[in-house]
Design an enzyme around this catalytic site. Structure first.
Site, short mmCIF file in Angstrom:
data_model
loop_
_atom_site.label_atom_id
_atom_site.label_comp_id
_atom_site.label_asym_id
_atom_site.label_seq_id
_atom_site.Cartn_x
_atom_site.Cartn_y
_atom_site.Cartn_z
N GLU A 296 0.82 -1.21 0.00
CA GLU A 296 0.00 0.00 0.00
C GLU A 296 0.85 1.26 0.00
O GLU A 296 0.42 2.31 -0.47
CB GLU A 296 -0.92 0.00 1.24
CG GLU A 296 -2.38 -0.04 0.86
CD GLU A 296 -3.31 -0.09 2.06
OE1 GLU A 296 -4.35 -0.74 1.92
OE2 GLU A 296 -3.04 0.51 3.10
N HIS A 317 8.81 -26.83 -0.58
CA HIS A 317 8.17 -27.98 -1.22
C HIS A 317 7.03 -27.55 -2.13
O HIS A 317 6.21 -28.38 -2.54
CB HIS A 317 7.69 -28.96 -0.15
CG HIS A 317 8.81 -29.47 0.71
ND1 HIS A 317 9.43 -30.68 0.50
CD2 HIS A 317 9.46 -28.88 1.75
CE1 HIS A 317 10.39 -30.84 1.39
NE2 HIS A 317 10.43 -29.75 2.16
N LYS A 431 -13.73 0.66 -3.63
CA LYS A 431 -14.72 1.08 -2.64
C LYS A 431 -15.85 1.84 -3.31
O LYS A 431 -17.02 1.63 -3.01
CB LYS A 431 -14.06 2.02 -1.61
CG LYS A 431 -13.27 1.33 -0.55
CD LYS A 431 -12.93 2.34 0.54
CE LYS A 431 -11.87 1.81 1.46
NZ LYS A 431 -11.26 2.83 2.29
O1 PA5 Z 1 -3.25 1.55 5.96
C1 PA5 Z 1 -4.34 2.04 5.77
O2 PA5 Z 1 -4.56 3.26 5.87
C2 PA5 Z 1 -5.52 1.16 5.39
O3 PA5 Z 1 -5.13 -0.15 5.21
C3 PA5 Z 1 -6.60 1.22 6.48
O4 PA5 Z 1 -6.03 0.83 7.70
C4 PA5 Z 1 -7.78 0.30 6.15
O5 PA5 Z 1 -8.33 0.64 4.91
C5 PA5 Z 1 -8.86 0.41 7.24
O6 PA5 Z 1 -9.28 1.73 7.37
P1 PA5 Z 1 -10.09 2.21 8.62
O7 PA5 Z 1 -9.24 2.09 9.83
O8 PA5 Z 1 -10.44 3.64 8.31
O9 PA5 Z 1 -11.33 1.35 8.72
#
Ligand code: PA5
Length: 460
Positions: A296, A317, A431
């Site tokens: 990310e 394996h 989303k």
């Molecule tokens: O690293 C990030 O920002 C994302 O992976 C969020 O943690 C994830 O989308 C969850 O978001 P939230 O805490 O707003 O529910």
């Protein structure tokens, strides 16, 4: 430090002039991060490994104590950065077999019991099967909920929270349920914040200047980990000692900068995949956390190494053939724990003639280490460069250091690649489409577009 980064096995792949060529870029990236002047600097609050104020810590530990006394099981609801680091820490430090069954749909039938309530996870999927199985197990347990969402609007945890909260209220009534629900979210905004205020739940704050995948050492991780019985003080000590050491060392003296340099040198030379290799089954979730952190943070604008994981010796394996002999696309990074002093020993057995008598008296950890080194040499011979993060102990202190090492390395590496390592614009596309299909008001144009696509593909 109980952690050491060793890049010596990469010598034959990286010439001295390649180190020199990247040094300036890595030093500039490291300076930009540590002086909080780079891209996305407003999300570098995690750099300070801040402690909560004493009053807040006391309030938190009171809530933790109440949850531990009321609940034999706590369901932690969250996804991405509001989930992965908690699970990783509990898996590494917990016990894999104190289990009542495969309750959370995960890969291993593990229930985490450091010394407190069992911890199950929900809200990291939209699977009816997994959630139904969790509800089945909760039927016979005295449970509570820790729901974590920085935005307070994420679909997966929001759905799981509705279902589990309803079950809790049916069992204990609204007031009873209230004492068994803890919320961690933004200080001011989001549906979860306003709902928690109306319902009177205990709440903790995700700092505004810390993004999800950098947040395990904030209330996001500290509350559920403390409930599970993890020594969060030690974890925070490990993190601040590592942070101090890395912040004080400049340029390539900083091991996390060295790791960032290695990643970028091999990427520029054509490697497109980084494998995080671990040698313990309990490290599976840690690998998932690492994948999210680097995927990310760096996978933007057509850039970034693709983060993948393997578990040795299991995957020797299965994936071993590909790593050894497939396209030469990979950098391999190993996280290796020091041998456990009380590891199991291979016994003598006069009835067995399997050619392994040389192992008699050796610990399994010693054998695991030899298997790893044999693998690293074979992979180097096959054109897969490897570096190793050695971790001396399996403790909360060490996990604090390990998390910090990867956080800093990831941010520096992202800057060297030329991306903002603290945002995730690519996550929004799915989303938007999903919410349009779910009928969210204001997304009518998007709904028309996705419905048309689905019709053309014959999917709806
Ligand atoms: O690293 C990030 O920002 C994302 O992976 C969020 O943690 C994830 O989308 C969850 O978001 P939230 O805490 O707003 O529910």
């Amino acid at each position: 430090m109980v952690l050491r980064y060793d890049h010596s096995p990469i010598q034959s792949f990286v010439a001295p002039h390649e180190w020199q060529a990247i040094e300036a870029a890595v030093s500039a990236a490291s300076d930009a991060l540590k002086s909080r002047s780079g891209l996305g600097a407003q999300y570098t609050g995690w750099l300070f490994a801040r402690r909560q104020a004493q009053e807040e810590r006391t309030r938190m530990m009171d809530v933790v104590a109440r949850m531990r006394s009321l609940c034999d099981t706590v369901v932690v609801i969250g996804i991405g950065g509001s989930y992965a680091g908690i699970r990783a820490t509990l898996d590494v430090l917990g016990h894999a077999y104190q289990s009542v069954g495969r309750a959370d749909g995960a890969r291993f039938a593990s229930v985490h019991r450091a010394s407190g309530p069992d911890v199950f996870f929900a809200g990291y999927h939209i699977s009816s099967v997994a959630l139904t199985q969790l509800l089945d197990v909760l039927e016979h347990r005295s449970f509570g909920i820790v729901v974590i969402s920085k935005s307070g609007t994420t679909t997966e945890p929001a759905i799981a929270f509705r279902i589990l909260k309803q079950r809790l209220e049916q069992r204990y009534g609204k007031e009873g349920a209230r004492t068994r629900i803890v919320v961690t979210t933004d200080a001011h905004t989001g549906a979860l914040r306003s709902h928690a205020a109306e319902a009177g739940y205990d709440t903790f704050v995700v700092p505004a200047d810390v993004g999800g995948r950098y947040s395990v050492l904030t209330s996001v991780g500290l509350v559920p980990l403390a409930i599970a019985g993890i020594d969060i003080e030690a974890m925070q000590d490990g993190a601040s000692d590592a942070m101090e050491a890395y912040r004080l060392s400049s340029g390539m003296d900083d091991p996390s900068a060295q790791y960032a340099a290695v990643r970028n040198i091999v990427h520029r030379k054509g490697k497109t995949i980084e494998l995080l290799a671990t040698t313990e089954p309990s490290m599976w979730a840690f690998g998932e956390w690492w994948k999210q952190l680097f995927g990310e943070s760096e996978g933007k604008d057509g850039k970034g190494l693709f983060p993948a994981t393997v578990q040795y010796t299991t995957d020797l394996h299965s994936m071993g053939q590909y790593v050894q002999d497939g396209p030469r696309l990979m950098l391999q990074t190993v996280v290796a724990f020091a041998p456990h002093p009380n590891a199991l020993v291979v016994p003598a057995d006069v009835d067995v003639h399997d050619g392994l008598d040389g192992c008699v008296g050796m610990t399994l950890d010693e054998i695991n280490a030899q298997a790893l080194y044999g693998t690293v040499i074979a992979h180097a011979d096959g054109g897969v460069p490897t570096t190793i993060v050695h971790v001396q102990e399996r403790t909360p202190y060490a996990i604090g250091q390990l998390v910090t090492f990867f956080h800093i390395a990831c941010a520096i590496s992202g800057y060297v690649v030329g991306v903002n390592p603290f945002d995730q614009p690519g996550v929004e596309a799915y989303k938007r489409n999903m919410l349009a299909l779910l009928g969210k008001p204001g997304l009518e144009a998007e709904r028309a577009y996705v419905q048309e696509q689905l019709r053309r593909w014959g999917l709806q």
